[in-house]
Scaffold this active site. Structure first.
Site, PDB file in Angstrom:
ATOM      1  N   CYS A 113       0.756  -1.222   0.086  1.00  0.00           N
ATOM      2  CA  CYS A 113      -0.084   0.239  -0.046  1.00  0.00           C
ATOM      3  C   CYS A 113       0.637   1.234   0.246  1.00  0.00           C
ATOM      4  O   CYS A 113       2.208   1.329   0.204  1.00  0.00           O
ATOM      5  CB  CYS A 113      -0.995   0.208   0.908  1.00  0.00           C
ATOM      6  SG  CYS A 113      -2.116   1.243   1.117  1.00  0.00           S
ATOM      7  N   CYS A 115       0.866   3.845   1.304  1.00  0.00           N
ATOM      8  CA  CYS A 115      -0.071   5.457   2.421  1.00  0.00           C
ATOM      9  C   CYS A 115       1.298   5.288   3.523  1.00  0.00           C
ATOM     10  O   CYS A 115       0.838   6.354   4.566  1.00  0.00           O
ATOM     11  CB  CYS A 115      -0.956   5.147   3.942  1.00  0.00           C
ATOM     12  SG  CYS A 115      -1.075   3.392   4.224  1.00  0.00           S
ATOM     13  N   CYS A 123      -3.309   6.677   0.546  1.00  0.00           N
ATOM     14  CA  CYS A 123      -3.022   5.001  -0.092  1.00  0.00           C
ATOM     15  C   CYS A 123      -3.366   5.025  -1.977  1.00  0.00           C
ATOM     16  O   CYS A 123      -3.065   3.839  -2.630  1.00  0.00           O
ATOM     17  CB  CYS A 123      -3.840   3.834   0.276  1.00  0.00           C
ATOM     18  SG  CYS A 123      -4.122   3.795   2.209  1.00  0.00           S
ATOM     19  N   LYS A 188     -12.424  -4.461   2.290  1.00  0.00           N
ATOM     20  CA  LYS A 188     -12.249  -3.479   3.522  1.00  0.00           C
ATOM     21  C   LYS A 188     -12.934  -2.172   3.758  1.00  0.00           C
ATOM     22  O   LYS A 188     -13.178  -1.191   2.324  1.00  0.00           O
ATOM     23  CB  LYS A 188     -10.387  -2.984   3.311  1.00  0.00           C
ATOM     24  CG  LYS A 188      -9.670  -2.127   4.476  1.00  0.00           C
ATOM     25  CD  LYS A 188      -7.922  -2.064   3.853  1.00  0.00           C
ATOM     26  CE  LYS A 188      -7.934  -0.874   4.671  1.00  0.00           C
ATOM     27  NZ  LYS A 188      -6.480  -0.918   4.490  1.00  0.00           N
ATOM     28  N   ARG A 198      -2.142   2.733  12.687  1.00  0.00           N
ATOM     29  CA  ARG A 198      -1.935   4.190  11.394  1.00  0.00           C
ATOM     30  C   ARG A 198      -0.711   5.097  12.557  1.00  0.00           C
ATOM     31  O   ARG A 198       0.503   5.187  12.135  1.00  0.00           O
ATOM     32  CB  ARG A 198      -2.840   5.538  12.192  1.00  0.00           C
ATOM     33  CG  ARG A 198      -4.032   4.586  10.807  1.00  0.00           C
ATOM     34  CD  ARG A 198      -5.220   5.632  10.202  1.00  0.00           C
ATOM     35  NE  ARG A 198      -6.194   5.162   9.098  1.00  0.00           N
ATOM     36  CZ  ARG A 198      -7.620   5.175   9.168  1.00  0.00           C
ATOM     37  NH1 ARG A 198      -7.544   6.927   9.122  1.00  0.00           N
ATOM     38  NH2 ARG A 198      -8.489   4.544   7.727  1.00  0.00           N
ATOM     39  N   ARG A 210     -10.398   8.329   4.414  1.00  0.00           N
ATOM     40  CA  ARG A 210     -10.678   7.078   3.014  1.00  0.00           C
ATOM     41  C   ARG A 210     -11.342   6.668   2.523  1.00  0.00           C
ATOM     42  O   ARG A 210     -11.442   5.813   1.465  1.00  0.00           O
ATOM     43  CB  ARG A 210      -9.588   6.221   3.883  1.00  0.00           C
ATOM     44  CG  ARG A 210      -8.573   6.535   4.002  1.00  0.00           C
ATOM     45  CD  ARG A 210      -7.328   5.399   4.240  1.00  0.00           C
ATOM     46  NE  ARG A 210      -6.309   5.051   5.499  1.00  0.00           N
ATOM     47  CZ  ARG A 210      -5.067   5.947   5.163  1.00  0.00           C
ATOM     48  NH1 ARG A 210      -4.822   6.701   4.634  1.00  0.00           N
ATOM     49  NH2 ARG A 210      -4.032   5.621   6.229  1.00  0.00           N
ATOM     50  N   LYS A 241     -12.470  -6.947   6.156  1.00  0.00           N
ATOM     51  CA  LYS A 241     -11.619  -5.721   7.485  1.00  0.00           C
ATOM     52  C   LYS A 241     -12.363  -4.634   7.556  1.00  0.00           C
ATOM     53  O   LYS A 241     -12.673  -4.114   6.475  1.00  0.00           O
ATOM     54  CB  LYS A 241     -10.343  -5.855   6.708  1.00  0.00           C
ATOM     55  CG  LYS A 241      -9.136  -4.971   7.518  1.00  0.00           C
ATOM     56  CD  LYS A 241      -8.098  -4.630   7.210  1.00  0.00           C
ATOM     57  CE  LYS A 241      -7.314  -3.524   7.553  1.00  0.00           C
ATOM     58  NZ  LYS A 241      -5.880  -2.322   6.751  1.00  0.00           N
ATOM     59  N   SER A 267      -5.959  -3.471  14.982  1.00  0.00           N
ATOM     60  CA  SER A 267      -5.973  -3.303  15.357  1.00  0.00           C
ATOM     61  C   SER A 267      -6.422  -2.171  17.228  1.00  0.00           C
ATOM     62  O   SER A 267      -6.313  -2.433  18.317  1.00  0.00           O
ATOM     63  CB  SER A 267      -4.359  -1.879  15.264  1.00  0.00           C
ATOM     64  OG  SER A 267      -5.238  -0.603  14.166  1.00  0.00           O
ATOM     65  N   TYR A 306      -3.340  -9.767  16.006  1.00  0.00           N
ATOM     66  CA  TYR A 306      -1.635  -9.618  16.277  1.00  0.00           C
ATOM     67  C   TYR A 306      -1.660 -10.251  18.058  1.00  0.00           C
ATOM     68  O   TYR A 306      -0.624 -10.191  18.461  1.00  0.00           O
ATOM     69  CB  TYR A 306      -1.570  -7.764  17.068  1.00  0.00           C
ATOM     70  CG  TYR A 306      -1.993  -6.573  15.313  1.00  0.00           C
ATOM     71  CD1 TYR A 306      -0.785  -6.729  15.121  1.00  0.00           C
ATOM     72  CD2 TYR A 306      -3.419  -6.607  15.132  1.00  0.00           C
ATOM     73  CE1 TYR A 306      -1.105  -5.722  14.384  1.00  0.00           C
ATOM     74  CE2 TYR A 306      -3.220  -5.395  14.501  1.00  0.00           C
ATOM     75  CZ  TYR A 306      -2.600  -5.608  13.996  1.00  0.00           C
ATOM     76  OH  TYR A 306      -1.979  -4.362  12.604  1.00  0.00           O
TER      77      TYR A 306
HETATM   78  C1  PBG Z   1      -3.095   0.381   4.439  1.00  0.00           C
HETATM   79  C2  PBG Z   1      -3.641  -0.573   5.991  1.00  0.00           C
HETATM   80  C3  PBG Z   1      -4.220  -0.566   7.303  1.00  0.00           C
HETATM   81  C4  PBG Z   1      -4.088  -1.304   7.834  1.00  0.00           C
HETATM   82  C5  PBG Z   1      -4.093  -2.408   7.398  1.00  0.00           C
HETATM   83  N1  PBG Z   1      -3.512  -1.590   5.863  1.00  0.00           N
HETATM   84  C6  PBG Z   1      -4.006   0.893   7.502  1.00  0.00           C
HETATM   85  C7  PBG Z   1      -5.528   1.648   6.671  1.00  0.00           C
HETATM   86  O1  PBG Z   1      -6.333   1.488   5.658  1.00  0.00           O
HETATM   87  O2  PBG Z   1      -5.859   2.687   7.339  1.00  0.00           O
HETATM   88  C8  PBG Z   1      -5.132  -1.507   8.969  1.00  0.00           C
HETATM   89  C9  PBG Z   1      -4.455  -2.594  10.136  1.00  0.00           C
HETATM   90  C10 PBG Z   1      -4.999  -2.046  11.542  1.00  0.00           C
HETATM   91  O3  PBG Z   1      -5.571  -1.518  11.910  1.00  0.00           O
HETATM   92  O4  PBG Z   1      -4.827  -3.795  12.556  1.00  0.00           O
HETATM   93  N2  PBG Z   1      -3.756   0.769   3.739  1.00  0.00           N
END
Ligand code: PBG
Length: 318
Positions: A113, A115, A123, A188, A198, A210, A241, A267, A306
């Site tokens: 990605c 970002c 992204c 997602k 982040r 986003r 996700k 997360s 995690y």
């Molecule tokens: C990157 C990405 C993100 C996550 C995984 N890949 C963050 C987002 O899209 O802002 C989030 C993973 C997590 O919160 O554990 N694009």
């Protein structure tokens, strides 16, 4: 009298009747590696998940392998941010070092990605405030090629741009890397649950949000369509996700695509469990296991979490 409770009366009967079982081979451990970081830095909210420098990362993988983890998802965080024309030397070197040390004892996926690379934290490559779609796909394909050539076992695009799976697949095939699988972040959502990540990946958008590219939680058909699109573009594995807020979508996506669908316990979800435990409101280990079983019950083939490195300690086999 019909007694539904009879079969729950002993642990042996409960195990006999358990419909969902899984093993450590289906749990994927995220890892963060930060260019220029000397040792390691804690990530608020993510317990023993930290931001690693190079040698700290290798030591962590060694401990994780010893704890029975085999699947890893690496998040590279470059030292320098740019608008476009991203360099992948650091990530390629990191992948090379991991493969030299651990060979095929692990399966290494690379989150792909932009970002963490862009100055603005979106992204995509931007032209003013608009997404430059072609330039974004070019950058994604370049990144995927650099990672695969360095020895990544799989590529995992998480940007949600239309067309990126097809573009990455074509680029890999053209270089003869037709056996490198793509695990797409296919459904997602724009979510409030990515907070701790982040910070860890230094990837928060500097303006706006986003919602233009990530999905709207109010929509079911669009969410399923996004995964179907990735399947049609050639993705090998799909994902929902955040996992916990997408449980209803797992079975329909796997029925419609015939592909394995995973759940990413993000997360914020993990931090939520952790905060409940810190406040004495749940037993962390038991609550974590509960969420994993629920992902499985909902039809998830694999789980990105995690807590993958806790699995053996929690009694999960193989
Ligand atoms: C990157 C990405 C993100 C996550 C995984 N890949 C963050 C987002 O899209 O802002 C989030 C993973 C997590 O919160 O554990 N694009």
């Amino acid at each position: 009298m019909k007694r539904l409770m009879r079969l729950r009366a002993s642990p042996h009967l409960r195990d006999l009747c358990a419909e969902t079982e899984f093993n450590r081979a289906q749990l994927i451990q995220p890892l963060f590696v930060v260019e220029g970081l000397e040792s390691e830095e804690p990530i608020p909210g993510l317990r023993d998940n930290v931001r690693h420098g190079g040698s700290s990362l290798l030591a962590q993988i060694e401990r994780d392998l010893a704890a029975g983890v085999t699947q890893f998802l690496l998040f590279p965080v470059p030292g320098q941010k740019k608008e476009k024309g991203f360099a992948h030397r650091f990530t390629a070197d990191t992948i090379g070092a991991i493969r030299r040390q651990f060979g095929d004892n692990l399966s290494l996926w690379i989150d792909t990605c932009l970002c963490s690379y862009t100055t603005h934290g979106h992204c995509a490559v931007l032209e003013g405030s608009r997404i430059d779609h072609q330039a974004t796909l070019d950058e994604m394909a370049n990144a995927a090629l650099a990672f695969a050539e360095a020895g990544a076992h799989g590529i995992s695009p998480s940007d949600m741009m239309d067309g990126r799976v097809a573009r990455i697949r074509a680029a890999l095939d053209e270089r003869g890397m037709d056996l490198v699988p793509v695990m797409s972040y296919s459904t997602k959502f724009a979510s409030n649950f990515y907070g701790p990540f982040r910070n860890a990946a230094d990837s928060a958008p500097q303006f706006g949000d986003r919602r233009h590219y990530q999905l709207d939680v109010r929509n079911r058909s669009g969410a399923i369509a996004a995964s179907i699109r990735c399947a049609e573009e050639g993705a090998d594995l799909l994902m929902v996700k955040p996992g916990g807020t997408s449980l209803d979508l797992i079975a329909p996506i796997s029925e419609r695509t015939g592909l394995p669908v995973g759940a990413y316990q993000v997360s914020g979800e993990y931090e939520g469990l952790s905060l409940l435990a810190e406040n004495g409101l749940v037993n962390f280990d038991e609550a974590l296991l509960e969420t994993w079983h629920v992902f499985k019950r909902a039809g998830a083939q694999f789980i990105i979490t995690y807590g993958a490195r806790e699995a053996r300690r929690l009694g999960i086999g193989r």
